[in-house]
Enzyme design. Sequence first.
Site, PDB file in Angstrom:
ATOM      1  N   SER A 198      37.618  38.639  54.583  1.00 27.91           N
ATOM      2  CA  SER A 198      37.425  37.439  55.382  1.00 27.91           C
ATOM      3  C   SER A 198      36.038  37.370  56.036  1.00 27.91           C
ATOM      4  O   SER A 198      35.387  36.329  56.037  1.00 27.91           O
ATOM      5  CB  SER A 198      38.541  37.396  56.425  1.00 27.91           C
ATOM      6  N   ASP A 201      44.813  44.330  35.326  1.00 29.07           N
ATOM      7  CA  ASP A 201      46.006  44.660  34.533  1.00 29.07           C
ATOM      8  C   ASP A 201      46.504  46.073  34.802  1.00 29.07           C
ATOM      9  O   ASP A 201      45.706  46.973  35.084  1.00 29.07           O
ATOM     10  CB  ASP A 201      45.649  44.588  33.036  1.00 29.07           C
ATOM     11  N   GLU A 208      32.236  38.837  40.641  1.00 33.46           N
ATOM     12  CA  GLU A 208      31.540  37.622  40.213  1.00 33.46           C
ATOM     13  C   GLU A 208      31.042  36.990  41.508  1.00 33.46           C
ATOM     14  O   GLU A 208      31.747  36.212  42.148  1.00 33.46           O
ATOM     15  CB  GLU A 208      32.500  36.707  39.462  1.00 33.46           C
ATOM     16  N   GLN A 241      38.594  43.676  48.741  1.00 36.74           N
ATOM     17  CA  GLN A 241      39.748  44.558  48.883  1.00 36.74           C
ATOM     18  C   GLN A 241      40.654  44.379  47.665  1.00 36.74           C
ATOM     19  O   GLN A 241      40.617  43.342  47.001  1.00 36.74           O
ATOM     20  CB  GLN A 241      40.504  44.230  50.167  1.00 36.74           C
ATOM     21  N   LYS A 264      38.414  44.571  26.398  1.00 34.86           N
ATOM     22  CA  LYS A 264      36.958  44.446  26.377  1.00 34.86           C
ATOM     23  C   LYS A 264      36.273  45.238  27.486  1.00 34.86           C
ATOM     24  O   LYS A 264      35.096  45.510  27.416  1.00 34.86           O
ATOM     25  CB  LYS A 264      36.582  42.962  26.492  1.00 34.86           C
ATOM     26  N   GLN A 278      34.791  50.682  31.608  1.00 33.72           N
ATOM     27  CA  GLN A 278      33.418  50.315  31.980  1.00 33.72           C
ATOM     28  C   GLN A 278      33.039  51.053  33.266  1.00 33.72           C
ATOM     29  O   GLN A 278      33.830  51.202  34.180  1.00 33.72           O
ATOM     30  CB  GLN A 278      33.267  48.803  32.150  1.00 33.72           C
TER      31      GLN A 278
END
Lengths: 218, 456
Positions: A118, A135, A145, A164, A184, A188
């Site tokens: 927040s 997942d 992003e 979080q 994909k 990573q």
Amino acid sequence: MILNELQIIERLSRPDETRISIEPLINLGGQLGPSSIDVRLGTEFKVIRRQQYTHLDPSEKEPRQIELDVKKYTEEVLVRFHPQYGGFVLHPGEFALGSTLEYICLPNDLAGRLEGRSSWSRIGLQCHVTGGFIDPGFHGTITFELCNLGTVPIRLYVGLRVAQIAFYEVSESLKPYPEKMYTKYFGQAGTGASRFYKDYEFDVLRKLCRRAKRGGAL
Amino acid sequence: MTPRLSRVLLALVLERFSRFTKYLEDVSLICSESERELLEFFNELLHRVDEREIERATRILSLPDPAEVEETDAINSLISAVAEMDILLPETEVFPRQRPSLEVYDFLEKAFPEILSDRWQVTVVLWPVYNFAVEPDLAERLKEKLDWMIERPPKHVAVYLAEIERDNPLMWVFLAHEMGHALDEAKNIGNSIFAPEAPAQIEEYPRWITELVADTIAIRVLGPAYFYAFTSLTLLDSNPTRFYSSHPALHKRIEMLKQELDLMGVLENKTKEVINEYSQLVMERIKDEPKFPEDTIINWDDAFNKVREAVNKEVKESHKFKEINRKESEALAALLGRGIPISSFLDEELRHSINEKAKQLLHNLKETTGVNRQKQLPNFKKQLNKIIKDFNEKPTHPVKILNAGWIDRWNELLDWCSRAISTNELNKWWEQVQKGDAILKKSMEAIPIHEELRKV
């Protein structure tokens, strides 16, 4: 059911493959919320060099070529943990990819959801653009992003708790993330650029495009 | 050649080639349009060598009887292809240089903390030749030519890292050898010991001694990780026992490193096992190679002892590699084996006891209801806080990470070698190696952040 703080600790300390791994877990007390755990900003950011870009269309090129194009048009910004290195400045309206400092492994019976904090949202920082679901069975860093929806630039430093993760119990998945037909981002260990061009639908589109170019029927 | 050695060599060759291919790919992203044709040319050259090697690899892998490997001599020709690649590499000098990974600085700062805080500034330079080198003090060199330079400039050390190993932390250990050279020069370690007793018939002897000094410093600081890296490099050398004017023969250096590890005497069983495996592979690899008379003229044991004594005076105890305890070492390697970074560590027994307490508390919370629950809540909160306090992960150290990394890579290599490998698996090996690199870098990345934030 969303795990509460004690259930999260119980999962973090399990000896077997049902453990939640968060590596590094720098300060559990400072990161643990009532039903989530804070994650920190990693060292690697990616921004698109728009000046050389017209559009992205995976149906026009082979995946390998698109991958190289994406790499070529992506500027990688590496930031070290110290104010003297200046941090990463996200200007209003700008979009960048970042990643968690933490490498996270979820067991097959837990899903995760990345949410902003927040305090950061209130100054306009968005940490994901709808891609916040994790997942069961996922291993790797979580990609942020990042978008500055506010009106003033935000200077981001490595190690800040900007988001979080909440954990959801699910019945054990028989096809967890690593066993999906098309994974994909499994494993990573940094800020991963989008691999949307690897979606199988584009294989079909590419075939159709090639056929159309040869003058075949669609 | 035993099947194991042939498979290990094949894996190492494939890794080297894949790194070269990736290097050209990375360079293509930063080179300008005018350099593109030249890059294409290199790509084509590499592709041709690569195709040939894949064909050879396919042939080796398809042999029903491993003994045939020796007869076909295919492995040796694979190794000679690495030498061909080493010819190509310097020619890529015309391409723009990439930046080194930031983690390489974290590694150097942690491996040489006292040196680097003492007015030393280290720059890592990527360069095309498959070699590692050092410019021990740029400021000192300039001072000789420019007398107006400030009296006591900071020491500017440049260490050169082979660009194709940019993303491979396991090979960064060679920078410790180069730092050893800089330390040798600053403290005059080599010069102080050998000059009067140098065997007159070998003019290279003084230079060789400085190499042994740098090796000794590197292994003191990094422990077995330096040994593993050194032996892997030796395995791929097309002529590992050849006469070098600049360095003692590789097998002599390995002999000294092995002695040094034995003297350090702090090694755990698993580490010893891997060291012995690497040593055996090297011994097998060089057993039929010609040895040079210099090997016998020099009293190597005496040289090793003198170097050891001189280094002992200069490398402080606090710098020396300390074997991590067995449990920690096994736990770190096991985590890497599962593809999890190891920038921090929590003792597994402690983790287990935390889990027990957490489970008990969850049970108590569930069973306690009504007024009793209200009464017990402060106590439950206290227990929760205690559990949180106990869950205290500590940052690891780059040297521990590299040592665990080498053991993990060895385990992967054996696994790869023991499976029935088809040519389809060649790419999988490279994917596995790349993932290993990324996890090691990720492990190092978080250490300085963890250390600083713990202080709060």
